[in-house]
Design an enzyme around this catalytic site. Sequence first.
Site, PDB file in Angstrom:
ATOM      1  N   PRO A   2       0.802  -1.203   0.000  1.00 45.95           N
ATOM      2  CA  PRO A   2       0.000   0.000   0.000  1.00 45.95           C
ATOM      3  C   PRO A   2       0.842   1.262   0.000  1.00 45.95           C
ATOM      4  CG  PRO A   2      -0.122  -1.181   2.094  1.00 45.95           C
ATOM      5  CD  PRO A   2       1.061  -1.652   1.362  1.00 45.95           C
ATOM      6  N   GLU A   3       0.414   2.202  -0.787  1.00 44.07           N
ATOM      7  CA  GLU A   3       1.004   3.528  -0.793  1.00 44.07           C
ATOM      8  C   GLU A   3      -0.045   4.488  -0.218  1.00 44.07           C
ATOM      9  OE1 GLU A   3       2.864   4.440  -4.570  1.00 44.07           O
ATOM     10  OE2 GLU A   3       2.900   2.337  -5.108  1.00 44.07           O
ATOM     11  N   HIS A 113      -1.215 -15.824   9.808  1.00 49.01           N
ATOM     12  CA  HIS A 113      -0.724 -14.516   9.362  1.00 49.01           C
ATOM     13  C   HIS A 113      -1.479 -13.358  10.001  1.00 49.01           C
ATOM     14  CE1 HIS A 113       1.659 -16.710   6.535  1.00 49.01           C
ATOM     15  NE2 HIS A 113       0.617 -17.159   5.868  1.00 49.01           N
ATOM     16  N   ARG A 133       3.809 -11.255   4.781  1.00 50.05           N
ATOM     17  CA  ARG A 133       5.274 -11.125   4.751  1.00 50.05           C
ATOM     18  C   ARG A 133       5.866 -10.495   6.005  1.00 50.05           C
ATOM     19  NH1 ARG A 133       6.905  -8.720  -1.023  1.00 50.05           N
ATOM     20  NH2 ARG A 133       9.004  -9.222  -0.363  1.00 50.05           N
ATOM     21  N   ARG A 172      22.106  16.177  -5.357  1.00 44.55           N
ATOM     22  CA  ARG A 172      21.860  14.736  -5.217  1.00 44.55           C
ATOM     23  C   ARG A 172      22.072  14.038  -6.553  1.00 44.55           C
ATOM     24  NH1 ARG A 172      19.035  13.277  -0.607  1.00 44.55           N
ATOM     25  NH2 ARG A 172      19.634  11.192  -1.250  1.00 44.55           N
TER      26      ARG A 172
END
Length: 291
Positions: A2-3, A113, A133, A172
């Site tokens: 998820p973002e 899980h 996970r 950067r």
Amino acid sequence: MPELPEVETTRRQIEKIMVGRRIEAVETTRPSYFFLTPPEELRRRLPGQRVDRLDRAGKYLVAALGDGSRLLLHLGMTGQLFSSDAASVRLLSSTARASLSPEAQIRFKPDEHTHLRIRFAGSGPDLFFRDVRKFGKVEWLAHGEKSERLDRLGIDALGLTGELLFRANRARRVAIKSMLLDQSVCAGIGNIYADEALFLAGVRPGRAAKRVTRSECETIAKFVRQVLERSIETGGSSISDYVAPDGSDGGYQDERHVYARTGEPCPRCATPIKRKMIGQRSSHYCLRCQK
DNA sequence: ACCGCACCCTGAGCGC
DNA sequence: TGCGCTCAGGGTGCGG
């Protein structure tokens, strides 16, 4: 997984079953790095607390509790928050779904899980936190306790400006995409929306950040906000296993231009979409439309 | 300070 | 059917 849009979609749905209710009991699995706060401490600290608010900070959910303490939740890649009313059939991929017995398809049963279950006082559903996970995180913060994780976060990605991005990019050498994924620059963007925003902005994900002009930064920031807002409107992206807490799929995967479309024609110029690893993340872009 | 990489896990999908 | 490999929307921590 998820973002920002998926976390926000989750927040809006989970808020309804958490806010204003008092935690009665907490069940957990064994200690693992999923638990930043040891599970036995969660079981001790949380009962009795009322949930006052549920906020989002980047990809974190932050539950404000009655005594001023906070509960941090992060979904990682495969984390799922959902109500005990949700049917398991909607929590699995379509292939896994098909193999379930009819009984198992009706109501979700906590499995190995399912690392956290919060029971609330009174009637109404419980909250489950399932994460295959275990890249997700749970942390309890006492009243006034600082969180280095939250403090590290840059501005929320919905508020990203070209000016902020341009300043962060100074000197950067890393790819512009890596800057967008850097949660200390701005919080909430992940692999899908970084690729999508850069496509719409016409900037190649691999370009060195310091080579991105000020006006390109304005364009990128504009599309970051636009893509995230639009995805929230559609309920997020359901590409591999994300489903909303209520079991519905998001809609944004149907609107994406490049993410996971390797080899397909660019929606603008029909050149096949290219895939390349940038900063250890697969990146999708159009060689012709993105400079 | 910055950068690239290894690592934390499990499961799905693919070629053989 | 099984094996080995690659890949997955997350983040941290290390050494160079």
